[in-house]
Write an enzyme that holds these catalytic residues in place. Structure first.
Site, PDB file in Angstrom:
ATOM      1  CD  GLU A   1      -1.982  -2.290   1.456  1.00  0.00           C
ATOM      2  OE1 GLU A   1      -0.849  -2.622   1.879  1.00  0.00           O
ATOM      3  OE2 GLU A   1      -2.930  -3.093   1.375  1.00  0.00           O
TER       4      GLU A   1
ATOM      5  CG  HIS B   1      -9.081  -7.221   8.077  1.00  0.00           C
ATOM      6  ND1 HIS B   1      -7.958  -7.468   8.818  1.00  0.00           N
ATOM      7  CD2 HIS B   1      -8.825  -7.717   6.832  1.00  0.00           C
ATOM      8  CE1 HIS B   1      -7.068  -8.106   8.070  1.00  0.00           C
ATOM      9  NE2 HIS B   1      -7.576  -8.257   6.859  1.00  0.00           N
TER      10      HIS B   1
END
Lengths: 385, 325
Positions: free
Chosen positions: B60, B129
């Site tokens: 990322e 998450h």
């Protein structure tokens, strides 16, 4: 020289590394305790016109005098925050920028004054930015670490160690996407080689064949931590090897060597769209920032020894004199003009107006700066002057 | 009007903008060959090719920063995070670089970029998450943040975000991806950022929400009406920054009672700012203290039964609403 073990790498067993793309030396001489190859006959240097050679010298002297003047202003209290000086490293930025073509771009870290002046930014706008003035290159909103000049292909000036490495990748990506045969020179320090995004960037650079050149300006210290205490595995550039990226280690005190090294990498980027990792060994004379003490991690003698034997400006001056392109007299004149220009930039900065508090709210969103073209509604700011 | 899912609405927005502007690309993990982890980009690789729909490694920081650098050069990248929770490893690229480059360059450089993906709990995937980072994204000047709650908003607002010249964080919701709704079929359907929506008119109480909490608020409003004869107005913020303060304040002036509902954690959550705004600018219109329902202030729990209790649900919102009546 104790504490500079990164120098021994250059002259050591790494010379026969297959990834090192340098030709065998044309001629060797000894300067101080370091063996210097003669790169003056390399094509990129051989073809330099006399005035171009002298101009490279002028650029280095201008950077040094600008920074020395900024240091005085800092000590006088006109400049706040951090002041990371580039003094000692000038040949790297000047040499690198001098071989760039029209579609080559530059991005760097927070020690950015040298790169800014090398790409053609004006001393006045740079000094005024250091003074936090409205006439500064970022209107006093960026400061020493954040100079930008997109019209000169210069994309900053980034304050977080290693944070610019993915941005350099993106500049290279955009060039490739737009089918330009250009590249991005992404400068960084030795300390940045231990940041994760650098490795993520190397992986993508190689995987996607992006024309980015990572230039590690290894000045031996990550702030106050010597390379031997911050990095496992030598040399640092070898870290490109695990991503199948061409890498090399070269001297940063030799203008001709820098130009040759960078030019090789640019050709690789332009012709093969391949990245490179170049470790250029150099040295900074001042603290990490000028307010930082030097004595905790290195000796005065170490600094003096480098200045004496490897100062990039002195070495290049001697070369130019030997080549017959410069005299002691003309060198003095260049120095005088650079000092004058730096002094004038300090006067300009001093006389410039401070930004108004209302200007805090400019330059945040494109949209609020361009109200006639605004598409959003609602409240954008929740506390204003 | 066509009835499509939230997922299809996002796909249409992306496809239309990629067709419209050759500087727009979509990049992220599994967006191309895999068709998107949540199938948002289904069919797009085949249609637009691998130059425009770009699979990235799980990296990322690199691909977010790459996209920021490309945006500085004039491209308009759309970066998909598989989960907004994963933005934490790219924090510096989003909140230092994308957010600040325009300011630090004195306005010389624009960063027209979209970061998008789901930001929600309720799917039984545990603390790492299930983050809802709209509050700290909106805390960063230079960034815009939107939380579309319906298919029409997803399409119209994502299109606006892609055309925007500043960085926009689009926070979606995996639970809403299958939600169906009517979406106008007009050629260039756009919803401006910063425009809240009164999704249910009422007179006794304003329930102000964003994201999936809007749907919880609507269910509660229905119960209040049917069971307690209470008329609740529901305001969907849609956009966090910019914020439609006028719509919020006019609803408060009309109903004089406010319940704020969000899936954000409470401390420094979005609704803390909304509560401040209301007391600051509509204090005299309030007939009761502002009440608030947020996620329970613990890391997101895995166990379904725990998580159901943690996220604002119908019963918690209803009981808080009853305290106001």
């Amino acid at each position: 020289m104790e504490g500079l073990h990164h120098d021994t790498i250059v002259d050591g067993e790494e010379d026969d590394s297959p990834a090192k793309k340098q030709d065998s030396p044309v001629e060797e001489e000894l300067v101080g305790d370091v063996r210097i190859e003669d790169f003056s006959e390399k094509q990129i240097n051989h073809s330099l016109a006399p005035e171009e050679r002298v101009n490279l010298y002028e650029q280095m002297v201008r950077i040094r005098r600008f920074e020395e003047r900024s240091l005085r202003s800092y000590q006088q209290g006109h400049i706040g925050g951090f002041l990371h000086l580039y003094i000692g490293q000038e040949a790297v930025a000047v040499g690198a920028v001098s071989v760039m073509g029209e579609d080559d771009h530059v991005i760097t870290a927070y020690r950015d004054h040298g790169h800014a002046l090398a790409v053609g930014m004006d001393m006045d706008e740079c000094m005024a930015e250091l003074y936090g003035k409205k006439t500064g290159c970022s209107k006093g909103k960026g400061g020493s670490m954040h100079f930008f000049a997109p019209d000169k292909n210069f994309w900053g000036g980034h304050g977080i160690v290693g944070g610019q490495t993915p941005l350099g990748l993106g500049i290279a990506y955009a060039l490739k996407f737009n089918k330009k045969a250009g590249s991005c020179l992404c400068f960084m320090g030795d300390g940045a080689t231990n940041q994760g995004p650098f490795y993520e960037s190397l992986n993508l650079a190689s995987l996607w064949n992006l024309p980015v050149v990572y230039v590690i300006e290894n000045n031996g210290y990550s702030m106050g931590t010597a390379e031997a205490r911050h990095s496992a595995g030598e040399p640092l550039a070898r870290r490109g090897d695990m991503f199948d990226i061409d890498w090399s280690v070269s001297h940063g005190h030799d203008m001709y060597e820098v130009r040759h090294t960078i030019n090789d990498a640019l050709e690789r980027a332009h012709n093969e769209s391949r990245p490179s990792v170049l470790e250029i060994v150099t040295y900074r004379y001042r603290g990490h920032s000028v307010a930082d003490p030097d004595q905790t991690y290195r000796s005065k003698e170490e600094i003096e020894e480098y200045k004496k034997s490897k100062d990039p400006i002195n070495l290049y001056k001697e070369k130019l004199i030997a080549e017959g392109h410069l005299t002691e007299g003309s060198a003095l004149e260049i120095d005088r003009l650079a000092k004058e220009e730096a002094e004038a930039s300090a006067e300009f900065a001093q006389a410039s107006p401070l930004p108004e508090p209302t200007e805090l709210m400019d330059d945040i969103y494109w949209e609020t700066d361009n109200p006639a073209s605004k598409t959003s509604q609602g409240t954008m700011f929740f506390e204003t002057p | 009007m066509a009835t499509i899912t939230y997922r299809e609405a996002l796909n249409q927005a992306l496809s239309e903008e990629i067709e419209r502007d050759d500087k727009v690309v979509l990049m992220g993990e599994e967006v191309a060959q895999f068709k998107g982890s949540y199938k948002v980009s289904e069919g797009m690789l085949e249609k637009f090719g691998s130059d425009r729909i770009i699979d990235t490694p799980i990296s990322e920081a690199a691909f977010s920063g790459l996209a920021v650098g490309a945006a500085m050069m004039g491209m308009r990248p759309v970066v998909e995070f598989m989960f907004w929770s994963f933005c934490y490893v790219a924090f510096d690229q989003i909140f230092n670089n994308a957010a600040n480059v325009r300011y630090m360059s004195g306005g010389l450089i624009n960063v027209p970029i979209v970061f998008r993906g789901p930001a929600n709990g309720g799917t039984n995937v545990g603390a790492t998450h299930s983050h809802t980072p709209e509050n700290f994204a909106a805390n960063t000047p230079g960034i815009k943040v939107i939380c579309p709650a319906t298919p029409a908003d997803a399409k119209g607002m994502l299109k606006s975000a892609i055309r925007d010249n500043d960085p926009v964080c689009v926070m979606e919701n995996t639970i809403l991806y299958n939600l169906q709704g009517e979406v106008p079929e007009e050629d260039d359907f756009i919803i401006p950022l910063g425009k809240a929506n009164v999704v249910r008119e009422g007179s006794d109480l304003s329930i102000i929400a964003h994201g999936k909490s809007v749907h919880t608020a609507l269910e509660v409003a229905q119960t209040l009406d049917e069971t307690h004869k209470v008329s609740a107005e529901v305001v969907d913020l849609r956009s966090i920054r910019p914020l439609d303060t006028e719509t919020i304040l006019s609803s408060v002036r009309k109903t004089n009672r406010v319940l704020l509902v969000e899936e954000n954690k409470p401390f420094c959550g979005v609704d803390a700012q909304i509560a401040f705004l209301i007391q600051d600018q509509a204090f005299d219109y309030l007939d009761a203290p502002i009440k608030r329902v947020s996620a329970i202030d613990a890391p997101q729990a895995y166990s379904k039964s725990l998580e159901n209790a943690q996220i604002p649900n119908h019963d918690r919102v209803l009981s808080k609403a009853m305290e106001l009546i």
